[in-house]
Structure formats: structure tokens, C-alpha cells
Design an enzyme around this catalytic site. Sequence first.
Site, PDB file in Angstrom:
ATOM      1  N   LYS A   1      33.475  63.687  46.936  1.00 10.95           N
ATOM      2  CA  LYS A   1      33.131  64.801  46.051  1.00 10.95           C
ATOM      3  C   LYS A   1      31.668  64.646  45.670  1.00 10.95           C
ATOM      4  O   LYS A   1      31.318  63.926  44.738  1.00 10.95           O
ATOM      5  CB  LYS A   1      34.026  64.825  44.808  1.00 10.95           C
ATOM      6  CG  LYS A   1      33.899  66.126  44.027  1.00 10.95           C
ATOM      7  CD  LYS A   1      34.881  66.191  42.876  1.00 10.95           C
ATOM      8  CE  LYS A   1      34.763  67.524  42.149  1.00 10.95           C
ATOM      9  NZ  LYS A   1      35.639  67.585  40.966  1.00 10.95           N
TER      10      LYS A   1
ATOM     11  N   SER B   1      39.592  67.343  34.441  1.00 11.08           N
ATOM     12  CA  SER B   1      38.595  66.330  34.790  1.00 11.08           C
ATOM     13  C   SER B   1      37.590  66.204  33.651  1.00 11.08           C
ATOM     14  O   SER B   1      37.103  67.221  33.129  1.00 11.08           O
ATOM     15  CB  SER B   1      37.862  66.732  36.074  1.00 11.08           C
ATOM     16  OG  SER B   1      38.743  66.766  37.168  1.00 11.08           O
TER      17      SER B   1
ATOM     18  N   ARG C   1      44.481  69.802  47.244  1.00 10.98           N
ATOM     19  CA  ARG C   1      43.080  70.211  47.132  1.00 10.98           C
ATOM     20  C   ARG C   1      42.640  70.749  48.486  1.00 10.98           C
ATOM     21  O   ARG C   1      42.577  70.016  49.464  1.00 10.98           O
ATOM     22  CB  ARG C   1      42.225  69.018  46.703  1.00 10.98           C
ATOM     23  CG  ARG C   1      40.760  69.339  46.431  1.00 10.98           C
ATOM     24  CD  ARG C   1      40.096  68.116  45.795  1.00 10.98           C
ATOM     25  NE  ARG C   1      38.691  68.345  45.518  1.00 10.98           N
ATOM     26  CZ  ARG C   1      37.686  67.975  46.315  1.00 10.98           C
ATOM     27  NH1 ARG C   1      37.968  67.343  47.453  1.00 10.98           N
ATOM     28  NH2 ARG C   1      36.445  68.210  45.994  1.00 10.98           N
TER      29      ARG C   1
END
Length: 209
Positions: A134, A105, A36
Site C-alpha cells: 500500500k 484505519s 480488497r
Amino acid sequence: MFELCVITDRALSRGLSESEVARLAYSGGADIVQLRMKESDGKEMLEQAKMIRDISDEYSKFFIVNDRIDIALMSDADGVHLGQSDVPIELARKLLGDDKLIGMSVHNAGEATGAEAMGADYVCVGSIFKTYTKYDALQSLGLDAVFTVKESVDIPVMAIGGINRGNIQDVIRAGADGVAVISAVVSKTDISAAAHELKDMILKVRPNI
């Protein structure tokens, strides 16, 4: 499928590159590393992806790219992980082929069943607990979200969000097949040891489920 997924985050890794984090995570027992790199350009991300691909092969582990199907293809990653606002699963499947993994997700049972119907290989539900890695994530869905999503689908269910050594066994008991973590591993001084501890905690509780 996967018991421990470690997601990279350069802001937390104390100067280590994503590939350096990956090596340490794999050595500690992580089954999969998810690359990521939200703030990086494609060239830098591809360089890290190719290095992680080689490292994952050394350890015979899995490697997933977050969001970027192009990077996943060019690095020959094992698959891609998509969010609700990313490229549709059907298109991702056409681009990647049937032999690659696609995860999505989700936040509830409806999104999970939808992802399964579209061909997702697994779903990742969260944020289960409050997380600071996040900021746009739905916060603190709780353990009930793990249970309801697990009951709604036949594909593996991962859990993410604020998971650490203090609650990881509760998450597995709630029905998660595995967990995805960031700060609980990436931010630690000894990344390998942190991954090993979490993997060991998962294995200790799983036989009793």
C-alpha cells in the site's frame, strides 16, 4: 475479536482468485478475510464477495469488505472496513445497521478515539513497519503507535503494515489484539500453512501478555 485478518491482493496471489485465497486462509486459521479489490469493477468484486461469504459460513469465520458498503450489503458480509477518506462511520452505520461490523484505519491515538466516538467496532493502526502493498500508507509508525492507540481506546486494536513471522509477536506484545496481513500470507506458495504459522505464533505469545 480477531487475531488474524488476511487481506486479499490479486497482484500477489500468483493467479489465485480472492475466493480461492480466502478458502486457503480460513483453512489455515485466519479469523477474518477482508476483500480488497481496488482495481476491479463492481460486478467482479460482488461475485468474489458472494463466494467468500459462502466460504466464510462453511468455516464459521468472519468476512469483511474493504471500502465498498454497497458490496458489503449485497453480499451480506459481516461488515466493512473504512479508511480516513471513505464514507463517514455514522453514514455507514445507518446503511449497514447495528448488527454489522465497522472497522477504520487509523494512524494515531487521535484518529482512533475519533473512530471510537463515531461508533467504530475496531480500529486498525498502521503502517507499523515498511510495506510495499500500500504505497499511500504512512510508513513505519513503529510499535509505539500500537501501544499508544491501544491505551487510547476501549475497542479492539488491529495492527497492519509489514507484519510477518519475524515481528508478529512483538506487535502482539505491544498491545495489538490482532494483526492484518497481506503479503505474509497471500504471496506464499502455501497460503494455508502461512496463515497457520502466523496464527500459531499469535496464540503462543498471547497467554504471556
